[in-house]
Scaffold this active site. Sequence first.
Site, short mmCIF file in Angstrom:
data_model
loop_
_atom_site.label_atom_id
_atom_site.label_comp_id
_atom_site.label_asym_id
_atom_site.label_seq_id
_atom_site.Cartn_x
_atom_site.Cartn_y
_atom_site.Cartn_z
N ALA A 116 -5.46 27.34 19.67
CA ALA A 116 -5.13 26.97 18.29
C ALA A 116 -5.96 27.82 17.32
O ALA A 116 -6.43 28.90 17.68
CB ALA A 116 -5.34 25.48 18.09
N VAL B 295 -5.37 33.80 20.25
CA VAL B 295 -6.06 32.80 19.45
C VAL B 295 -5.37 32.77 18.09
O VAL B 295 -4.98 33.82 17.57
CB VAL B 295 -7.56 33.15 19.27
N CYS B 296 -5.21 31.57 17.56
CA CYS B 296 -4.72 31.41 16.18
C CYS B 296 -3.31 32.03 16.06
O CYS B 296 -2.51 31.91 16.99
CB CYS B 296 -5.74 32.04 15.24
N THR B 297 -3.03 32.73 14.96
CA THR B 297 -1.70 33.31 14.78
C THR B 297 -1.44 34.49 15.73
O THR B 297 -0.34 35.04 15.71
CB THR B 297 -1.50 33.80 13.33
#
Lengths: 207, 207
Positions: free
Chosen positions: A148, A98-100
Amino acid sequence: MDLAFVLYPKLTALDLIGPYEVLAHQRDVTVRFVAATLDPVTADAGLIITPTATFDEVDRADVIVVPGSGAWPEPLADGAVARWLRKVHPTATWTTSVCTGSTLLAQAGILDGRPATTHWAVREELAQLGAVVSTDRVVRAGNVLTGAGVSAGIDMALTLVGLIWGDDRARFTQLLIEYAPEPPYDSGTPDTAPASVLAMMRAELGT
Amino acid sequence: MDLAFVLYPKLTALDLIGPYEVLAHQRDVTVRFVAATLDPVTADAGLIITPTATFDEVDRADVIVVPGSGAWPEPLADGAVARWLRKVHPTATWTTSVCTGSTLLAQAGILDGRPATTHWAVREELAQLGAVVSTDRVVRAGNVLTGAGVSAGIDMALTLVGLIWGDDRARFTQLLIEYAPEPPYDSGTPDTAPASVLAMMRAELGT
């Protein structure tokens, strides 16, 4: 089914807890929170989480979830998560981020030439790490699912429940967490946020 | 601004972490995780969180966030959260809840005759505790904000950021957590879930 949720200093808690809430209530799952040591880990806004296993102890997992960090790129410099991923990803049925968190997958070589997504602010950096960057909210590349920024982990994990346990179990889980979102604003992406808000964000992030 | 996030055994982690991720990154906030003791608290699916203050120590807060629990109604039987709320709610600028957390507000007398929402499965029980139950996702009654089940805490907290820090700061936060939800199914409420999924849920919940 063994679920491994990865912890490291300054992780973004919602990146982890969105997928945890969706996945950990499924039947016949074992939930582990894996970190470098068993010392409590402090997230990027102060939440303190206790690991239940160490990277050394855990050699395999059925599902891996790697969160991102508001202190990015510090986790890349540390390297501990990527080292563990090189060991455990080959054993996993599904590896997710998730995310970075996707930059940590990329650092481990898991995204070389493969489509992936990340927080909108680090798309260029993920491309530099070898991934084919998508702006989609959830991206599947074989047995790798990436989500994202931050809140996208809920969508990613519901997609994963559908893939593993079937559509009706995913719908059951969505109903359980009453996931019928009604954002009070329309500012969740760089395309929809007002220009002034995006400029304020870029100033704060230094991008 | 002092933010107090309430912890108790078998809380639902996402109820708490949604609002935490939205509120704790605001400027000039102090974040505390308040529980009966400083011993780590285990959530209803295994996450272990460390409190940073005890109910005895904390006599005031600007914002209170009370999560729900998958083990409901156990938190009502315990009564510790409601006792703390009776002490601290009169000092708070905003008192908030997510999911079945609203039943704890009601137990403390905060929702007597006031509109409030909760997880869809405990609406009748919240009414029996004296609230005027709404099926809305986020409900404001004066300085009390309640959110519906689990994931609604994100919408509740973004609403609260708008009320406290203004619309643009709320939009900024929404962009930061990339909150542009795309649920892969349409099953987030009893009205939209397939009848077979709702029946499966009612069988499991025993309602």
